[in-house]
Design a protein around this motif. Structure first.
Motif, PDB file in Angstrom:
ATOM      1  N   ALA A 120      20.906  14.350 -12.729  1.00 60.34           N
ATOM      2  CA  ALA A 120      20.079  15.503 -12.368  1.00 60.34           C
ATOM      3  C   ALA A 120      19.156  15.877 -13.521  1.00 60.34           C
ATOM      4  O   ALA A 120      17.981  16.177 -13.318  1.00 60.34           O
ATOM      5  N   GLY A 121      19.691  15.844 -14.736  1.00 57.00           N
ATOM      6  CA  GLY A 121      18.871  16.155 -15.908  1.00 57.00           C
ATOM      7  C   GLY A 121      17.739  15.162 -16.095  1.00 57.00           C
ATOM      8  O   GLY A 121      16.609  15.541 -16.410  1.00 57.00           O
ATOM      9  N   ALA A 122      18.043  13.890 -15.881  1.00 55.97           N
ATOM     10  CA  ALA A 122      17.019  12.850 -15.999  1.00 55.97           C
ATOM     11  C   ALA A 122      15.935  13.038 -14.938  1.00 55.97           C
ATOM     12  O   ALA A 122      14.739  12.894 -15.223  1.00 55.97           O
ATOM     13  N   LYS A 123      16.341  13.390 -13.736  1.00 57.31           N
ATOM     14  CA  LYS A 123      15.378  13.600 -12.653  1.00 57.31           C
ATOM     15  C   LYS A 123      14.490  14.807 -12.970  1.00 57.31           C
ATOM     16  O   LYS A 123      13.286  14.794 -12.712  1.00 57.31           O
ATOM     17  N   ASP A 124      15.077  15.852 -13.567  1.00 58.20           N
ATOM     18  CA  ASP A 124      14.315  17.036 -13.937  1.00 58.20           C
ATOM     19  C   ASP A 124      13.268  16.697 -15.001  1.00 58.20           C
ATOM     20  O   ASP A 124      12.108  17.088 -14.883  1.00 58.20           O
ATOM     21  N   ILE A 125      13.681  15.942 -16.018  1.00 54.17           N
ATOM     22  CA  ILE A 125      12.739  15.538 -17.070  1.00 54.17           C
ATOM     23  C   ILE A 125      11.630  14.676 -16.490  1.00 54.17           C
ATOM     24  O   ILE A 125      10.456  14.848 -16.822  1.00 54.17           O
ATOM     25  N   GLU A 126      12.004  13.755 -15.611  1.00 53.22           N
ATOM     26  CA  GLU A 126      11.018  12.893 -14.962  1.00 53.22           C
ATOM     27  C   GLU A 126      10.005  13.743 -14.185  1.00 53.22           C
ATOM     28  O   GLU A 126       8.794  13.519 -14.249  1.00 53.22           O
ATOM     29  N   GLY A 127      10.514  14.739 -13.465  1.00 57.73           N
ATOM     30  CA  GLY A 127       9.635  15.606 -12.680  1.00 57.73           C
ATOM     31  C   GLY A 127       8.718  16.444 -13.550  1.00 57.73           C
ATOM     32  O   GLY A 127       7.524  16.593 -13.250  1.00 57.73           O
ATOM     33  N   LYS A 128       9.253  16.991 -14.633  1.00 58.80           N
ATOM     34  CA  LYS A 128       8.436  17.799 -15.535  1.00 58.80           C
ATOM     35  C   LYS A 128       7.344  16.956 -16.179  1.00 58.80           C
ATOM     36  O   LYS A 128       6.202  17.408 -16.326  1.00 58.80           O
ATOM     37  N   THR A 129       7.705  15.722 -16.544  1.00 59.82           N
ATOM     38  CA  THR A 129       6.718  14.819 -17.141  1.00 59.82           C
ATOM     39  C   THR A 129       5.618  14.486 -16.143  1.00 59.82           C
ATOM     40  O   THR A 129       4.426  14.562 -16.469  1.00 59.82           O
ATOM     41  N   GLN A 130       6.017  14.158 -14.927  1.00 60.41           N
ATOM     42  CA  GLN A 130       5.029  13.804 -13.911  1.00 60.41           C
ATOM     43  C   GLN A 130       4.138  14.992 -13.578  1.00 60.41           C
ATOM     44  O   GLN A 130       2.925  14.844 -13.421  1.00 60.41           O
ATOM     45  N   GLU A 131       4.717  16.181 -13.495  1.00 59.76           N
ATOM     46  CA  GLU A 131       3.924  17.380 -13.220  1.00 59.76           C
ATOM     47  C   GLU A 131       2.925  17.619 -14.350  1.00 59.76           C
ATOM     48  O   GLU A 131       1.751  17.922 -14.106  1.00 59.76           O
ATOM     49  N   SER A 132       3.359  17.460 -15.587  1.00 58.09           N
ATOM     50  CA  SER A 132       2.473  17.660 -16.738  1.00 58.09           C
ATOM     51  C   SER A 132       1.323  16.656 -16.740  1.00 58.09           C
ATOM     52  O   SER A 132       0.176  17.020 -17.011  1.00 58.09           O
TER      53      SER A 132
END
Length: 61
Positions: free
Chosen positions: A12-24
């Protein structure tokens, strides 16, 4: 904390980081699709964490 629960939280943490990176990246490039996909991944991560919370409270972790 049981290993299965820890693994779920790590995913879940990895998915969150991936999402934040993609959003940025989407914000920087002006790509609305990347912004939305990033937000969706962050929402998925929140859902995964909620599942792990329920498992933990039920003693299933």
């Amino acid at each position: 904390m049981p290993l299965a629960s820890t693994a779920g939280r790590v995913k879940a943490g990895a998915k969150d980081i991936e999402g934040k990176t993609q959003e940025s990246i989407g914000k920087v490039t002006g790509n609305k699709g990347d912004r939305l996909a990033g937000k969706a991944k962050q929402a998925e991560a929140k859902g995964r964490n909620a599942v792990e919370d329920v498992k933990g409270k039920a003693g299933m972790g």
